[in-house]
Design a protein around this motif. Structure first.
Motif, PDB file in Angstrom:
ATOM      1  N   ASP A  16       9.308 -38.057  13.880  1.00  0.00           N
ATOM      2  CA  ASP A  16       8.648 -38.369  15.158  1.00  0.00           C
ATOM      3  C   ASP A  16       9.434 -37.808  16.344  1.00  0.00           C
ATOM      4  OD1 ASP A  16      10.731 -40.187  15.009  1.00  0.00           O
ATOM      5  OD2 ASP A  16       9.572 -41.878  15.783  1.00  0.00           O
ATOM      6  N   ASP A  41      13.690 -35.225  13.405  1.00  0.00           N
ATOM      7  CA  ASP A  41      13.115 -36.127  12.399  1.00  0.00           C
ATOM      8  C   ASP A  41      11.590 -36.161  12.616  1.00  0.00           C
ATOM      9  OD1 ASP A  41      12.899 -37.764  14.633  1.00  0.00           O
ATOM     10  OD2 ASP A  41      13.356 -39.592  13.529  1.00  0.00           O
ATOM     11  N   ASP A  67      12.533 -38.152  17.504  1.00  0.00           N
ATOM     12  CA  ASP A  67      13.480 -38.868  18.376  1.00  0.00           C
ATOM     13  C   ASP A  67      14.926 -38.717  17.899  1.00  0.00           C
ATOM     14  OD1 ASP A  67      13.401 -40.612  16.220  1.00  0.00           O
ATOM     15  OD2 ASP A  67      12.666 -42.333  17.368  1.00  0.00           O
ATOM     16  N   ARG A  68      15.132 -37.909  16.852  1.00  0.00           N
ATOM     17  CA  ARG A  68      16.508 -37.636  16.407  1.00  0.00           C
ATOM     18  C   ARG A  68      16.696 -36.136  16.225  1.00  0.00           C
ATOM     19  NH1 ARG A  68      17.564 -41.162  11.011  1.00  0.00           N
ATOM     20  NH2 ARG A  68      16.382 -43.016  11.566  1.00  0.00           N
TER      21      ARG A  68
HETATM   22 MG   LIG Z   1      12.509 -41.253  14.348  1.00  0.00          MG
END
Ligand SMILES: [Mg+2]
Ligand SMILES: CC(=O)N[C@H]1[C@@H](OP(=O)(O)O)O[C@H](CO)[C@@H](O)[C@@H]1O
Length: 423
Positions: free
Chosen positions: A159, A157, A161-162
């Motif tokens: 940023d 994603d 973090d996924r």
């Molecule tokens: Mg994210």
């Protein structure tokens, strides 16, 4: 205000990030505090750095280089034991910070893995028709990625973090491997290693209401791993996972990680160094490298990708074999605009509504019409909408149920705009 503070500052690739970060620096400077500006970082990289600072370096060196070195060393060490497996993956960077940082990391990985990065931010817009959320919700591949049949692909994603994985089979059908499949792969592997080292450590998987019913069934009934449900939002999952020696938590959308208790880490390290039996020591060594490869501070697309690649390679699994562990129930996620999302109140970790009156009864009645069905509605914590989720035996039924629940929400919870239309 007596204690000396040190503020770690990082930003992503959005144009607003630069001025926001400048404003934070001005504020910190005005208060005469120390700060370190790490510039462009992924969200989980900043979490890693903070954890290093707060643990006096025990978690690692509080720099980007420290992050790259720690993860690369653990990955190379883990995978050099693997006999087979092509460690080659196509990555959709969502035109965000993850693409940039993965490129930066490549030289630390010394070709232990080949990554081909798409949507690297050089042209497209952040998250536009790409990225983990787009792929998960649309159940379609992102634009801008090359997908040959049977090739392993993943999307970060914006940023980083996924992460979700996917592939097209030889008949051209798209297969999504989401956070539930990731949690299953990781927990299966951890359980196999725990059996080998013969350590009695508690292990559990934490999911949310969005977890596919098939994943929960597989984990509980086949794997015999305890599964807990937490409210949506990683802070809830993280706290629950801390209750176990090994807590694997993932949201279906691909946000998650594994937490190891101090006791678990100590026992694993002890065995990896002292154990006499070769096989046991080797398994402990694998576990120790996994502990180092996993970013325990928060879900981390780069770290999770390397964990998945390492496990697939150690197990000699193709993406198809991973996918076949269990079959997802067809599902659909939709949203409804309401004047005030606070008119909906939920219980049972957001799986049932207690307000407005009549809504849960209506959802129960609708759900009864379909086989293997489940549905719920909850107000989003991040957007001014109500999210609806449904699963059932067929995609048509999941779509129909999701639509009918949307209508119920629209009429009973003050929907605005046009009435929801069938898919
Ligand atoms: Mg994210
Ligand atoms: C269904 C869904 O994907 N919900 C997301 C979304 O929360 P909502 O409260 O559903 O808007 O954003 C959260 C923050 O990124 C993420 O943790 C969560 O999983």
């Amino acid at each position: 205000m007596q204690l000396e503070a040190a503020v770690a500052i990082g930003r992503d690739t959005r144009p607003s990030s630069e001025s926001l970060s400048r404003a934070v620096i001005d504020g910190v400077t005005a208060l005469d505090s120390k700060y370190h500006d790490y510039g462009l970082v992924t969200t989980p990289q900043l979490h890693y750095i903070i954890c290093c600072c707060n643990s006096e370096g025990r978690y690692g060196k509080p720099t980007l280089e420290g992050y790259y070195n720690k993860l690369s060393k653990a990955f190379s060490d883990l995978t050099k034991q693997a006999e087979c497996g092509n460690k080659c993956v196509n990555v959709d960077g969502a035109n965000g910070i993850g693409a940039l940082k993965l490129k930066e990391m490549e030289k630390f990985l010394h070709s232990a893995i080949t990554v081909q990065i798409f949507n690297d931010g050089s042209q497209g817009k952040l998250n536009h028709l790409c990225g983990a959320d787009y792929v998960k919700v649309q159940q379609n591949p992102p634009q801008g990625i090359e997908m040959k049949p049977e090739e392993r692909c993943c999307s970060f994603d914006g940023d980083a973090d996924r992460i979700v994985y996917y592939y097209n089979d030889s008949a051209g059908h798209f297969h999504l491997l989401d956070g539930d499949k990731i949690a299953t792969l990781i927990s299966t592997f951890l359980k196999e290693m725990l059996v080998k080292v013969n350590l009695s450590l508690t292990m559990a998987v934490v999911q949310t209401a969005y977890a596919n019913g098939s994943s929960t069934h597989y984990l509980e009934e086949i794997m015999k791993v305890p599964v807990y449900c937490a409210k949506t939002g990683v802070k809830h999952l993280h706290h629950k996972a801390q209750e176990f020696d090994i807590g694997v938590y993932f949201e279906a959308n691909g946000h998650g990680t594994v937490l190891f208790s101090k006791k678990a880490e100590e026992q694993i390290r002890h065995l990896a160094n002292m154990e006499q039996s070769n096989e046991k020591r080797k398994a402990a060594h694998t576990l120790q490298n996994l502990v180092d490869l996993i970013n325990q501070t928060v879900g981390d697309a780069i770290s999770d990708m390397l964990v998945i690649e390492a496990i697939l390679s150690l197990k000699g699994f193709t993406v198809q074999q991973w996918d076949e562990i269990y079959t997802d129930l067809p599902n659909r996620q939709l949203k409804v605009k309401v004047a005030d999302r606070k008119v909906i109140d939920t219980t049972d970790d957001e799986r049932r509504t207690i307000k407005p009156p009549g809504l849960q009864e209506k959802i129960d009645d609708l759900t009864k019409k379909y086989n293997m069905s489940r549905a719920f509605a909850r107000p989003s914590g991040t957007e001014d909408i109500v999210r609806v989720y449904a699963e059932a035996d067929t995609q048509e039924n999941a779509d129909a149920l999701a639509h009918e629940v949307c209508l119920a929400v629209f009429h009973l919870a003050g929907g605005i705009g046009d009435e929801p239309k069938p898919l």
